[in-house]
Design a protein around this motif. Structure first.
Motif, PDB file in Angstrom:
ATOM      1  N   VAL A  86      43.072  73.015  12.296  1.00 32.06           N
ATOM      2  CA  VAL A  86      44.132  73.138  13.279  1.00 32.06           C
ATOM      3  C   VAL A  86      45.354  72.325  12.843  1.00 32.06           C
ATOM      4  O   VAL A  86      46.493  72.773  12.956  1.00 32.06           O
ATOM      5  N   ALA A  90      49.069  73.759  11.599  1.00 32.28           N
ATOM      6  CA  ALA A  90      50.323  73.344  12.221  1.00 32.28           C
ATOM      7  C   ALA A  90      51.321  72.872  11.182  1.00 32.28           C
ATOM      8  O   ALA A  90      52.525  73.026  11.350  1.00 32.28           O
ATOM      9  N   VAL A 139      55.940  84.015  27.509  1.00 30.28           N
ATOM     10  CA  VAL A 139      54.862  83.159  27.990  1.00 30.28           C
ATOM     11  C   VAL A 139      53.498  83.798  27.744  1.00 30.28           C
ATOM     12  O   VAL A 139      52.497  83.107  27.560  1.00 30.28           O
ATOM     13  N   ASP A 276      57.826  74.089  23.586  1.00 29.67           N
ATOM     14  CA  ASP A 276      56.502  73.710  23.093  1.00 29.67           C
ATOM     15  C   ASP A 276      56.613  72.360  22.415  1.00 29.67           C
ATOM     16  O   ASP A 276      57.270  72.190  21.412  1.00 29.67           O
ATOM     17  N   HIS A 278      54.567  70.857  20.755  1.00 38.01           N
ATOM     18  CA  HIS A 278      53.928  70.749  19.447  1.00 38.01           C
ATOM     19  C   HIS A 278      54.099  72.056  18.689  1.00 38.01           C
ATOM     20  O   HIS A 278      53.136  72.756  18.395  1.00 38.01           O
TER      21      HIS A 278
ATOM     22  N   ALA B  41      46.918  66.910  27.166  1.00 36.31           N
ATOM     23  CA  ALA B  41      48.171  66.452  26.562  1.00 36.31           C
ATOM     24  C   ALA B  41      47.878  65.505  25.408  1.00 36.31           C
ATOM     25  O   ALA B  41      48.498  65.589  24.342  1.00 36.31           O
ATOM     26  N   GLU B  44      46.436  67.489  22.420  1.00 39.17           N
ATOM     27  CA  GLU B  44      47.487  68.227  21.726  1.00 39.17           C
ATOM     28  C   GLU B  44      48.376  67.280  20.948  1.00 39.17           C
ATOM     29  O   GLU B  44      48.802  67.567  19.836  1.00 39.17           O
ATOM     30  N   VAL B  49      49.488  69.846  17.844  1.00 39.05           N
ATOM     31  CA  VAL B  49      49.447  71.291  17.976  1.00 39.05           C
ATOM     32  C   VAL B  49      49.302  71.656  19.449  1.00 39.05           C
ATOM     33  O   VAL B  49      48.536  71.023  20.156  1.00 39.05           O
ATOM     34  N   SER B  50      50.022  72.650  19.878  1.00 37.88           N
ATOM     35  CA  SER B  50      49.805  73.159  21.234  1.00 37.88           C
ATOM     36  C   SER B  50      48.619  74.098  21.246  1.00 37.88           C
ATOM     37  O   SER B  50      48.512  74.984  20.406  1.00 37.88           O
ATOM     38  N   LEU B  51      47.733  73.872  22.168  1.00 36.44           N
ATOM     39  CA  LEU B  51      46.523  74.684  22.230  1.00 36.44           C
ATOM     40  C   LEU B  51      46.574  75.687  23.370  1.00 36.44           C
ATOM     41  O   LEU B  51      45.987  76.753  23.287  1.00 36.44           O
ATOM     42  N   ILE B  53      49.124  77.435  26.308  1.00 33.99           N
ATOM     43  CA  ILE B  53      50.419  77.634  26.949  1.00 33.99           C
ATOM     44  C   ILE B  53      50.157  77.801  28.431  1.00 33.99           C
ATOM     45  O   ILE B  53      49.332  78.606  28.832  1.00 33.99           O
ATOM     46  N   ARG B  54      50.850  77.029  29.245  1.00 38.71           N
ATOM     47  CA  ARG B  54      50.493  77.060  30.655  1.00 38.71           C
ATOM     48  C   ARG B  54      51.728  77.020  31.557  1.00 38.71           C
ATOM     49  O   ARG B  54      52.681  76.297  31.297  1.00 38.71           O
ATOM     50  N   THR B  55      51.703  77.850  32.543  1.00 40.08           N
ATOM     51  CA  THR B  55      52.603  77.686  33.672  1.00 40.08           C
ATOM     52  C   THR B  55      51.716  77.377  34.863  1.00 40.08           C
ATOM     53  O   THR B  55      50.497  77.288  34.717  1.00 40.08           O
ATOM     54  N   HIS B  60      47.122  80.679  28.769  1.00 38.08           N
ATOM     55  CA  HIS B  60      46.374  81.355  27.708  1.00 38.08           C
ATOM     56  C   HIS B  60      46.453  80.509  26.455  1.00 38.08           C
ATOM     57  O   HIS B  60      47.381  79.736  26.266  1.00 38.08           O
ATOM     58  N   PRO B  63      47.202  80.933  19.324  1.00 37.72           N
ATOM     59  CA  PRO B  63      46.294  81.365  18.254  1.00 37.72           C
ATOM     60  C   PRO B  63      45.485  80.188  17.711  1.00 37.72           C
ATOM     61  O   PRO B  63      44.277  80.295  17.518  1.00 37.72           O
TER      62      PRO B  63
END
Lengths: 299, 299
Positions: A86, A90, A139, A276, A278, B41, B44, B49-51, B53-55, B60, B63
């Motif tokens: 991972v 990145a 999103v 984002d 990250h 947080a 990540e 790396v962002s794992l 995505i959230r609102t 979800h 990748p």
DNA sequence: CCTCTTTGTCAACTTAGAGTCAACAGATGT
DNA sequence: ACATCTGTTGACTCTAAGTTGACAAAGAGG
């Protein structure tokens, strides 16, 4: 007392089993012997099983400890690999970038060549370019970047302005000879106008910055800039399009600006992407490339 | 900032990915939403790396997040299974029990039948029985239990006394007829004695508990109880052995006690095992069985 | 369009427990 | 017998795990 096993304790146990000494394990994990001891005691207690028979000088795993070690080591390795992968993904310039571009002229000409040049510099990055103009949801994760004209309000998105697109009103000399020249926006009501999606045309006067909105008429409505331009050249009417759409036609004198004193408010052109914290490196690199080089592609 | 990834955070991430909601994940892990948020947080951030995505309403995996989830889930499952196995192995009556017994008569007769009966009751437990009399190291993990005669001092071991072995001095009537009967221990110096490993024989007088030690002589030294008994029956000398070794011979009158007033201090017979805070159930069951039933095998 | 609910986030706070230190006891080597 | 290594223990410190509550954003459902 049953199943509350600390993963940190397991990690310690695995290191301990490999090092064969509390002291060495402590060095490896950068903590004190006593803590190693406590973690192991805690692990054994929560498992209800002795894993390691130890005297001050010698230690060896129990049969259960051995089995447990083997399994856990494997799993911890797995996690370690997952982390490596991972982090690597990145930091490396590989992988996909999925881009959507609100279609049309600018996209196909400028964006396409911009991206081509980017791909030359980063051969390991794969680009998926999509020109469909349907509403796109960043999103949802379908795209990494979207090129868009006009404002966009969404708190979770970042819209990076690339340029202001200069829009103007054009007409062919042929049309002017036939129908005369409008002097101010409201004159357009008596002319044939070729509209894109909008029929409400707004103009701003150079001096007093007064806004005037006119709802133009005309018998051609078309969303393709190409068609609008060629139709205007043929003398079918007046168009209001980005200057970019007809730079060569203007140079050749096939089209001329209608007004001198009235301007059309420029439309910002954005590169939009997810906020984002990250961002993978490949996305950051692409963003920076676009921001830096976009202008130079505007002829 | 590089590799200090908390395993707990990873576990949280996996649960979160499965539950699809911070709130549900919080319920599953019995902690608050905020904590889930912080852990993610932190994860990540340490991965860079962002794992996810959230609102507020939708989320979800990225990748990378998806790949990371798959690997980690597998590994965490592995650890979970390892825990289950180990707990199960501790609680179930299966597996091996390795036993050493200081050889000889008692072992072969009593221990063997004791163990046979135990195995009938616990058919899934496998027993490895070893009669070699070499020095055995419990701490090395070679054996789970050792049967031993005599004292044993080792802080990490538990010695459970099973019985006191009654030892006495015997002689055949044939020998008595030929050489006369000794009246007190020091008379033994003028007799032929058949010794095991020890030639220092200690006696205690019934009344005043006075101890007398005699270093006996004789032309036969032998560590096998069997041989000693049969040799004594043949009239070769006086033996000092556990009563158990010659019960039938005593009943038949082939051997008789030498002294009435002088006793030999009994030797304790121990079941020795490792001091283990988390003894597997099969070992505990075996220990309890031996402690409870041993006496009944002493004819 | 508005309200109501639910979501994830954040800042401030509390506190469990991670981790240390020092004293100790057993084991080993000399 | 001594010195030195080991792992353990109990008392201590203080980090960081975890909570609470307020908040803004985003649906849901009128």
């Amino acid at each position: 007392m049953k199943k509350q096993v600390s993963l940190a304790d397991i990690r310690t146990f695995v290191v301990l089993a490999e090092q064969g000494s509390f002291t060495k394990a402590g060095e490896k994990l950068a903590c004190s012997r006593s803590h190693i001891s406590k973690q192991l005691a805690q692990l054994e207690s929560s498992l209800g099983v002795s894993l390691l028979i130890r005297t001050t000088r010698t230690q060896h795993l129990t049969p259960q400890g051995e089995a447990f070690y083997e399994r856990c080591k494997q799993s911890l390795n797995g996690i370690s690999h997952a982390i490596d992968r991972v982090v690597e993904s990145a930091d490396s310039l590989t992988g996909n970038i999925r881009i959507n571009c609100v279609g049309g002229y600018i996209a196909e000409e400028i964006i396409a060549s911009l991206i081509s040049d980017f791909m030359v510099q980063h051969p390991d990055i794969n680009i998926e370019l999509d020109f469909s103009s349907r509403r796109v949801d960043l999103v949802s994760g379908e795209f990494d970047f979207v090129f868009r004209m006009g404002e966009l309000t969404d708190s979770s998105l970042i819209a990076r302005k690339l340029t202001d697109i200069k829009i103007n009103t054009y007409v062919s000399p042929k049309y002017l000879a036939k129908h005369g020249k409008p002097n101010e926006p409201k004159d357009l009501l008596r002319h044939r106008c070729i509209a894109g999606s909008l029929r409400n045309w707004t103009f701003i006067h150079d001096n007093n910055h007064k806004k005037v909105e006119v709802t133009v008429a005309g018998n051609l409505t078309c969303k393709s800039g190409r068609v609008m331009v060629s139709s205007a050249i043929s003398g079918n009417g007046i168009i209001r399009v980005p200057e970019l759409y007809c730079q060569t036609e203007l140079a050749q004198g096939l089209l001329v600006p209608v007004f001198e004193q009235w301007q059309v408010e420029p439309t910002p052109f954005y590169l939009v992407y997810l906020q984002d914290r990250h961002q993978p490196l490949r996305l950051k690199v692409f963003k920076d490339y676009v921001v830096e080089h976009f202008i130079s592609y505007l002829i």
